[in-house]
Design a protein around this motif. Structure first.
Motif, PDB file in Angstrom:
ATOM      1  N   PHE A  92     -21.282   1.703  -6.802  1.00 53.46           N
ATOM      2  CA  PHE A  92     -20.995   1.263  -5.435  1.00 53.46           C
ATOM      3  C   PHE A  92     -20.153  -0.006  -5.404  1.00 53.46           C
ATOM      4  O   PHE A  92     -20.190  -0.756  -4.427  1.00 53.46           O
ATOM      5  N   SER A  93     -19.357  -0.241  -6.444  1.00 53.24           N
ATOM      6  CA  SER A  93     -18.516  -1.446  -6.466  1.00 53.24           C
ATOM      7  C   SER A  93     -17.476  -1.433  -5.356  1.00 53.24           C
ATOM      8  O   SER A  93     -16.961  -2.490  -4.971  1.00 53.24           O
ATOM      9  N   HIS A  94     -17.185  -0.253  -4.803  1.00 52.58           N
ATOM     10  CA  HIS A  94     -16.221  -0.202  -3.697  1.00 52.58           C
ATOM     11  C   HIS A  94     -16.757  -0.912  -2.458  1.00 52.58           C
ATOM     12  O   HIS A  94     -15.975  -1.324  -1.597  1.00 52.58           O
ATOM     13  N   ASN A  95     -18.073  -1.088  -2.371  1.00 52.91           N
ATOM     14  CA  ASN A  95     -18.641  -1.727  -1.187  1.00 52.91           C
ATOM     15  C   ASN A  95     -18.422  -3.236  -1.156  1.00 52.91           C
ATOM     16  O   ASN A  95     -18.712  -3.881  -0.137  1.00 52.91           O
ATOM     17  N   ILE A  96     -17.894  -3.791  -2.237  1.00 51.12           N
ATOM     18  CA  ILE A  96     -17.392  -5.167  -2.181  1.00 51.12           C
ATOM     19  C   ILE A  96     -15.870  -5.198  -2.321  1.00 51.12           C
ATOM     20  O   ILE A  96     -15.226  -6.152  -1.902  1.00 51.12           O
ATOM     21  N   GLY A  97     -15.297  -4.132  -2.887  1.00 51.17           N
ATOM     22  CA  GLY A  97     -13.845  -4.086  -3.066  1.00 51.17           C
ATOM     23  C   GLY A  97     -13.077  -3.602  -1.854  1.00 51.17           C
ATOM     24  O   GLY A  97     -11.953  -4.052  -1.581  1.00 51.17           O
ATOM     25  N   MET A  98     -13.672  -2.695  -1.065  1.00 49.69           N
ATOM     26  CA  MET A  98     -12.965  -2.076   0.048  1.00 49.69           C
ATOM     27  C   MET A  98     -13.103  -2.779   1.407  1.00 49.69           C
ATOM     28  O   MET A  98     -12.187  -2.711   2.227  1.00 49.69           O
ATOM     29  N   PRO A  99     -14.218  -3.456   1.712  1.00 53.47           N
ATOM     30  CA  PRO A  99     -14.323  -4.083   3.035  1.00 53.47           C
ATOM     31  C   PRO A  99     -13.189  -5.031   3.411  1.00 53.47           C
ATOM     32  O   PRO A  99     -12.755  -5.020   4.571  1.00 53.47           O
ATOM     33  N   PRO A 100     -12.653  -5.862   2.491  1.00 51.01           N
ATOM     34  CA  PRO A 100     -11.513  -6.691   2.903  1.00 51.01           C
ATOM     35  C   PRO A 100     -10.320  -5.852   3.382  1.00 51.01           C
ATOM     36  O   PRO A 100      -9.672  -6.189   4.383  1.00 51.01           O
ATOM     37  N   LEU A 101     -10.061  -4.757   2.682  1.00 50.38           N
ATOM     38  CA  LEU A 101      -8.973  -3.869   3.075  1.00 50.38           C
ATOM     39  C   LEU A 101      -9.290  -3.183   4.393  1.00 50.38           C
ATOM     40  O   LEU A 101      -8.420  -3.059   5.267  1.00 50.38           O
ATOM     41  N   SER A 106      -3.429  -3.240   6.494  1.00 42.93           N
ATOM     42  CA  SER A 106      -2.633  -2.409   7.404  1.00 42.93           C
ATOM     43  C   SER A 106      -3.151  -0.973   7.391  1.00 42.93           C
ATOM     44  O   SER A 106      -3.798  -0.544   6.421  1.00 42.93           O
ATOM     45  N   LYS A 107      -2.877  -0.240   8.439  1.00 39.03           N
ATOM     46  CA  LYS A 107      -3.303   1.164   8.517  1.00 39.03           C
ATOM     47  C   LYS A 107      -2.714   1.965   7.371  1.00 39.03           C
ATOM     48  O   LYS A 107      -3.367   2.841   6.803  1.00 39.03           O
ATOM     49  N   GLU A 108      -1.466   1.690   7.045  1.00 36.27           N
ATOM     50  CA  GLU A 108      -0.799   2.419   5.957  1.00 36.27           C
ATOM     51  C   GLU A 108      -1.491   2.149   4.629  1.00 36.27           C
ATOM     52  O   GLU A 108      -1.733   3.072   3.837  1.00 36.27           O
ATOM     53  N   LEU A 109      -1.844   0.890   4.379  1.00 31.65           N
ATOM     54  CA  LEU A 109      -2.489   0.527   3.116  1.00 31.65           C
ATOM     55  C   LEU A 109      -3.890   1.128   3.045  1.00 31.65           C
ATOM     56  O   LEU A 109      -4.310   1.628   1.989  1.00 31.65           O
ATOM     57  N   GLN A 110      -4.604   1.102   4.151  1.00 32.78           N
ATOM     58  CA  GLN A 110      -5.928   1.714   4.192  1.00 32.78           C
ATOM     59  C   GLN A 110      -5.852   3.206   3.872  1.00 32.78           C
ATOM     60  O   GLN A 110      -6.631   3.721   3.064  1.00 32.78           O
ATOM     61  N   ALA A 111      -4.922   3.896   4.528  1.00 31.59           N
ATOM     62  CA  ALA A 111      -4.801   5.349   4.346  1.00 31.59           C
ATOM     63  C   ALA A 111      -4.380   5.708   2.930  1.00 31.59           C
ATOM     64  O   ALA A 111      -4.727   6.778   2.413  1.00 31.59           O
ATOM     65  N   ARG A 112      -3.660   4.822   2.278  1.00 28.82           N
ATOM     66  CA  ARG A 112      -3.169   5.082   0.929  1.00 28.82           C
ATOM     67  C   ARG A 112      -4.270   4.899  -0.122  1.00 28.82           C
ATOM     68  O   ARG A 112      -4.231   5.535  -1.175  1.00 28.82           O
ATOM     69  N   ILE A 113      -5.259   4.072   0.162  1.00 31.01           N
ATOM     70  CA  ILE A 113      -6.240   3.699  -0.856  1.00 31.01           C
ATOM     71  C   ILE A 113      -7.649   4.204  -0.560  1.00 31.01           C
ATOM     72  O   ILE A 113      -8.303   4.819  -1.421  1.00 31.01           O
ATOM     73  N   LEU A 188      -4.605  -9.433  -2.378  1.00 31.16           N
ATOM     74  CA  LEU A 188      -3.652  -8.380  -2.724  1.00 31.16           C
ATOM     75  C   LEU A 188      -4.388  -7.164  -3.281  1.00 31.16           C
ATOM     76  O   LEU A 188      -5.388  -7.310  -3.996  1.00 31.16           O
ATOM     77  N   MET A 189      -3.866  -5.986  -2.983  1.00 33.84           N
ATOM     78  CA  MET A 189      -4.349  -4.763  -3.616  1.00 33.84           C
ATOM     79  C   MET A 189      -3.430  -4.458  -4.792  1.00 33.84           C
ATOM     80  O   MET A 189      -2.222  -4.224  -4.606  1.00 33.84           O
ATOM     81  N   ILE A 190      -3.993  -4.465  -6.008  1.00 32.07           N
ATOM     82  CA  ILE A 190      -3.203  -4.271  -7.216  1.00 32.07           C
ATOM     83  C   ILE A 190      -3.657  -2.998  -7.927  1.00 32.07           C
ATOM     84  O   ILE A 190      -4.849  -2.850  -8.228  1.00 32.07           O
ATOM     85  N   PRO A 191      -2.744  -2.073  -8.213  1.00 32.43           N
ATOM     86  CA  PRO A 191      -3.132  -0.869  -8.974  1.00 32.43           C
ATOM     87  C   PRO A 191      -3.613  -1.253 -10.365  1.00 32.43           C
ATOM     88  O   PRO A 191      -3.021  -2.113 -11.032  1.00 32.43           O
ATOM     89  N   GLY A 192      -4.662  -0.616 -10.827  1.00 33.28           N
ATOM     90  CA  GLY A 192      -5.203  -0.929 -12.129  1.00 33.28           C
ATOM     91  C   GLY A 192      -4.263  -0.599 -13.272  1.00 33.28           C
ATOM     92  O   GLY A 192      -4.378  -1.182 -14.357  1.00 33.28           O
ATOM     93  N   ASP A 193      -3.334   0.339 -13.034  1.00 39.99           N
ATOM     94  CA  ASP A 193      -2.409   0.731 -14.097  1.00 39.99           C
ATOM     95  C   ASP A 193      -1.057   0.036 -13.982  1.00 39.99           C
ATOM     96  O   ASP A 193      -0.096   0.431 -14.649  1.00 39.99           O
ATOM     97  N   LEU A 227      -0.232  -6.667   0.554  1.00 37.84           N
ATOM     98  CA  LEU A 227      -0.948  -7.849   1.031  1.00 37.84           C
ATOM     99  C   LEU A 227      -2.002  -7.424   2.054  1.00 37.84           C
ATOM    100  O   LEU A 227      -1.729  -6.632   2.957  1.00 37.84           O
ATOM    101  N   VAL A 228      -3.212  -7.954   1.907  1.00 38.35           N
ATOM    102  CA  VAL A 228      -4.297  -7.667   2.847  1.00 38.35           C
ATOM    103  C   VAL A 228      -4.355  -8.787   3.873  1.00 38.35           C
ATOM    104  O   VAL A 228      -4.607  -9.946   3.521  1.00 38.35           O
ATOM    105  N   GLY A 229      -4.093  -8.456   5.143  1.00 34.23           N
ATOM    106  CA  GLY A 229      -4.058  -9.479   6.174  1.00 34.23           C
ATOM    107  C   GLY A 229      -2.816 -10.338   6.051  1.00 34.23           C
ATOM    108  O   GLY A 229      -1.779  -9.892   5.547  1.00 34.23           O
ATOM    109  N   GLU A 230      -2.936 -11.573   6.466  1.00 31.78           N
ATOM    110  CA  GLU A 230      -1.798 -12.492   6.414  1.00 31.78           C
ATOM    111  C   GLU A 230      -1.903 -13.417   5.211  1.00 31.78           C
ATOM    112  O   GLU A 230      -2.984 -13.637   4.679  1.00 31.78           O
ATOM    113  N   GLU A 231      -0.775 -13.944   4.807  1.00 29.60           N
ATOM    114  CA  GLU A 231      -0.798 -14.960   3.763  1.00 29.60           C
ATOM    115  C   GLU A 231      -1.646 -16.139   4.222  1.00 29.60           C
ATOM    116  O   GLU A 231      -1.586 -16.556   5.371  1.00 29.60           O
ATOM    117  N   GLY A 232      -2.463 -16.645   3.313  1.00 33.45           N
ATOM    118  CA  GLY A 232      -3.295 -17.799   3.620  1.00 33.45           C
ATOM    119  C   GLY A 232      -4.631 -17.474   4.256  1.00 33.45           C
ATOM    120  O   GLY A 232      -5.442 -18.371   4.486  1.00 33.45           O
TER     121      GLY A 232
END
Length: 391
Positions: A92-101, A106-113, A188-193, A227-232
């Motif tokens: 269940f590690s996604h339950n700390i990794g996904m809530p910020p996203l 953005s809707k596009e980033l959410q739908a992609r991941i 930031l959302m970074i691909p593991g590969d 980028l998740v949200g705004e810079e800063g």
């Protein structure tokens, strides 16, 4: 999402399913997974099939909106039956990794991941802690400098749950290189590969089947669209993310405490000493009641804080919001102390068997410290709570 009577029925079905899952699909293999340092990736797909990975997420992303009361009931049932923090932390590690996203991306980033993660096809990890940084998130040193349409990331993260095989890393970075404080942090959302990402597995006291890693970022190029949200805004995102993590950890700790009680009681009824069952000795019954007392107080407090979360209480800037955050912090301390006490007493009641690998009490005894440190150490929880209460 408010809790209803219908959810009470859901909880019973969920608890039954959790017990069957652990007994048939986990317990026969758990010791082998502990030795291997990980469990099969196929278990993510199985948890998704049962509907567990998507609990609390919107339907349009493949989830099921679910109140905290139901999610916590599932967590308690899995912990009480299985007694493996390593399994549940990674599964269940996604339950700390996904809530910020989910809250800020953005809707596009959410739908992609998110849909792939909730379906068990991809694994998510949160990357905040740094070597030498620990709880002092505002001092993190991993940088992300802007170059055209990309960010270039350099730095290190450590103690990352699911870190050795996560497909998506939710990473706290410093985008304002001139600002050394909290306002210079972003997510930031970074691909593991991604080229430049390297990982080293870490050996631990407990959570042995959780793949925990030290991760390095060497010139990793990440599209600015990740980028998740705004810079800063990263520091604020991190702080609000902790509230849900701590509430879930409180439920987890309660489940583990109950697991120790169950195993200790079962052993005390079977084990014969001086011609009588262990449980027939007053001192053993009193130990069990000391465990039970702490378990029930934790359950009552957890239920109260959970009800407030489902009613809409959050960590906002109001006095009520601040008081709720304080409650979550103190509950997390109380729940993990209950887990620690029950693990210690469970090992004591089991005697020599409590020192042997393969018993739940032994495993939980080794795992309790990460629960008392992860998500905010006890000392930090007390200080944060006192500040929230205006002391």
């Amino acid at each position: 999402m408010p809790f209803t009577q219908e959810h009470s029925e859901d909880i019973q079905l969920l608890e039954d399913a959790a017990h069957r899952f652990i007994q048939t699909e986990v317990q026969p293999h758990l010791e082998a997974w502990e030795e291997a340092g990980q469990f099969p990736r196929s278990l993510y797909a199985r948890a998704a099939e049962l509907g567990w990975l998507g609990m609390g997420y919107p339907e349009e992303l493949g989830g099921t909106p679910t109140p905290w009361a139901v999610r916590n009931a599932m967590t308690i049932a899995l912990a009480r039956t299985g007694g493996s923090g390593g399994l549940l932390a990674s599964l269940f590690s996604h339950n700390i990794g996904m809530p910020p996203l989910l809250r800020h991306g953005s809707k596009e980033l959410q739908a992609r991941i998110i849909p792939d993660v909730l379906a068990g096809r991809k694994i998510s990890a949160l990357c905040i802690t740094e070597p030498g940084g620990g709880t002092d998130v505002s001092a993190l040193k991993t940088t992300a400098r802007r170059e055209g349409a990309d960010y270039v990331v350099d730095g290190e993260k450590t103690f990352i749950t699911s870190g050795t095989r996560a497909d998506w890393l939710t990473v706290a970075v410093r985008t304002d290189l001139q600002n050394k404080g909290p306002m210079g942090i972003s997510m930031l959302m970074i691909p593991g590969d991604a080229p430049g990402v390297s990982r080293s597995p870490l050996k631990k006291m407990g959570w042995l089947c959780s793949d925990t890693a030290h991760i390095r970022f060497d010139g990793v190029r990440v599209p600015a669209a990740n980028l998740v949200g705004e810079e800063g805004s990263g520091f604020k995102i991190i702080l609000t993310n902790f509230n849900g993590e701590r509430l879930a950890m409180s439920a987890l700790a309660l489940g583990f405490a109950e697991c120790c009680y169950d195993e200790a009681l079962s052993w005390a009824r079977q084990r014969k000493t001086f011609g009588m069952a262990l449980v027939d000795h007053q001192v053993i019954r009193h130990k069990l009641m000391d465990m039970k007392m702490r378990i029930e107080s934790t359950r009552a407090w957890l239920n109260a804080v959970t009800a407030r979360a489902d009613a809409g209480d959050r960590g906002d800037k109001s006095a009520k919001g601040a008081e709720w955050v304080a409650q979550v912090c103190l509950l997390k301390n109380h729940a993990t102390q209950t887990m620690q006490f029950c693990a210690d007493q469970g090992v004591q009641i089991l005697g020599g068997m409590g020192f042997m690998r393969g018993t739940a009490c032994e495993r939980i005894y080794r795992e309790v410290k990460v629960m008392m440190i992860g998500g905010g150490a006890e000392e930090i929880m007390k200080e944060l709570a006192s500040r929230q209460l205006g002391l």
